[in-house]
Design a protein around this motif. Structure first.
Motif, mmCIF file in Angstrom:
data_model
loop_
_atom_site.group_PDB
_atom_site.id
_atom_site.type_symbol
_atom_site.label_atom_id
_atom_site.label_comp_id
_atom_site.label_asym_id
_atom_site.label_seq_id
_atom_site.Cartn_x
_atom_site.Cartn_y
_atom_site.Cartn_z
ATOM 1 N N GLU A 1 15.606 -3.243 -9.710
ATOM 2 C CA GLU A 1 16.590 -2.345 -10.316
ATOM 3 C C GLU A 1 15.947 -1.195 -11.093
ATOM 4 O O GLU A 1 16.412 -0.061 -11.026
ATOM 5 N N ALA A 2 14.860 -1.506 -11.835
ATOM 6 C CA ALA A 2 14.229 -0.470 -12.662
ATOM 7 C C ALA A 2 13.176 0.323 -11.896
ATOM 8 O O ALA A 2 12.716 1.363 -12.371
ATOM 9 N N GLY A 3 12.764 -0.150 -10.728
ATOM 10 C CA GLY A 3 11.917 0.643 -9.848
ATOM 11 C C GLY A 3 10.439 0.657 -10.143
ATOM 12 O O GLY A 3 9.737 1.558 -9.680
ATOM 13 N N VAL A 4 9.929 -0.350 -10.881
ATOM 14 C CA VAL A 4 8.478 -0.390 -11.078
ATOM 15 C C VAL A 4 7.803 -0.856 -9.792
ATOM 16 O O VAL A 4 8.411 -1.525 -8.945
ATOM 17 N N ASP A 5 6.533 -0.488 -9.662
ATOM 18 C CA ASP A 5 5.783 -0.854 -8.455
ATOM 19 C C ASP A 5 5.301 -2.291 -8.473
ATOM 20 O O ASP A 5 5.063 -2.886 -7.418
ATOM 21 N N GLY A 6 5.130 -2.827 -9.668
ATOM 22 C CA GLY A 6 4.637 -4.192 -9.765
ATOM 23 C C GLY A 6 4.638 -4.669 -11.201
ATOM 24 O O GLY A 6 5.016 -3.952 -12.136
ATOM 25 N N ILE A 7 4.194 -5.903 -11.359
ATOM 26 C CA ILE A 7 4.130 -6.555 -12.668
ATOM 27 C C ILE A 7 2.673 -6.664 -13.099
ATOM 28 O O ILE A 7 1.803 -7.039 -12.305
#
Length: 345
Positions: A182-188
């Motif tokens: 949902e927030a569109g980050v590429d990874g953790i």
């Protein structure tokens, strides 16, 4: 190469035009304000605006969203008095204000980098760190704590401790899914640790490690770019062998605390990409440009330029001059132009 092309080549152990550079620091210097952004708008906004200000000086090759104002996930464990109470700890609800604030912070910081193809990561903390913070006499970020409860539980009922960590990890997993989808980050960017052997090895491997690996494994179902940070903050070391079976795209640890170089660590982590090399309060913080560049050259002479990213053992001080970070990038550019260095270290 674009920033994303360069970074993806780093993750794939492929040649790059020059190594990427990744340094992170907090934007709130007062540790007592960490976590206050859930209710305090001023703290929350300062956390977000800090990213924008820093980007003007050092536009990063890799961005990590620093969630100082929300650290750490506020799992309810204040009721825990006995080891058996640990079995009653529940995952944090996705309807909580913490989750909603985390999504807002992530989306708004993500927007700061909208004009760049820079990979953007969300910061995620291990279930044990979250639980240790939530328990009575817990370990607050940067402030410590006696932690008498959890020390007793380790001896009395480590299985119950594992049950609580599993519950906490379930909440972290669901939040990370939202951050990616949902927030569109590429990874953790997952932070784990067993600093100074806090948990005995057998307890960590049987009851703690599996809940942390589960966080990474679930994130891996949505992204193949998740990175592992083995936190050796300010000289608190870890046994890196505890983490060699964590399935990350790249690994970072405290080179200076663990006394394990980038080259040695790359072997330890089965040849996968690694990053770091600078001491967080060393020359990167108080050195001259010449000293910073010379140290960068030293790292690259030793580790090469494939599957390597320059960074620090952990977050560099919040009051660092961000210009120093740009010095490292310029050093990486110079080195790529002339990779044979004859300098005195």
């Amino acid at each position: 190469m674009t920033k994303r092309e360069r970074f993806l080549n780093f993750l794939a152990n492929k040649p790059v035009d020059r190594v990427p550079v990744a340094f992170f620091h907090h934007f709130i210097e007062d540790w007592t304000l960490f976590g206050q952004g859930i209710e305090n708008d001023e703290v929350f906004e300062k956390n977000i605006e800090g990213h924008r200000i820093a980007k003007q000086i050092f536009d990063p090759d890799v961005a990590k969203i620093m969630n100082d104002s929300l650290m750490l996930m506020p799992v309810e464990a204040s009721f825990v008095e006995t080891a058996d109470d640990l079995r009653k700890v529940e995952p944090l609800s996705l309807n909580s204000k913490f989750v909603q604030r985390t999504l807002e912070l992530t989306k708004r910081v993500r927007e700061i980098y909208a004009d760049s193809d820079v990979p953007v990561y969300a910061t995620s903390f291990s279930p044990t760190l979250v639980l240790r913070s939530a328990l009575p006499e817990g370990r607050r970020p940067g402030l410590g704590g006696p932690e008498t409860y959890i020390k007793r539980f380790i001896k009395e009922d480590p299985e119950a401790l594992g049950v609580a960590c599993k519950a906490v990890s379930d909440g972290i997993i669901e939040l990370n899914k939202l951050l990616i989808k949902e927030a569109g980050v590429d990874g953790i960017y997952l932070s784990v640790n067993n600093q100074s052997g806090f948990f005995p090895e057998e307890v960590y491997r049987k009851y703690i490690g599996p809940t942390e690996k589960a966080v990474l494994d679930e994130a891996n179902k949505l992204s193949d770019m998740n990175m592992l940070h083995i936190c050796g903050f300010i000289g608190q070391g870890n046994d890196l062998n505890l983490f060699t079976d964590f399935d990350a795209a790249a690994y970072n640890w405290a080179v200076h605390t663990e006394k394990v170089s980038l080259t040695e660590g790359k072997k330890l982590f089965h040849g996968k990409p690694v990053f770091g090399g600078f001491e967080q309060k060393g020359c990167i913080y108080n050195g001259t440009r010449e000293q910073v560049e010379e140290y960068a050259y030293k790292l690259l002479d030793e580790a090469g330029q494939t599957g390597i990213m320059l960074g620090a053992d952990c977050t560099v001080p919040a009051d660092i001059d961000d210009t120093h970070l740009e010095w490292v990038r310029q050093a990486a550019i110079k080195y790529a132009e002339n990779p044979v260095r004859k300098i005195h270290y």
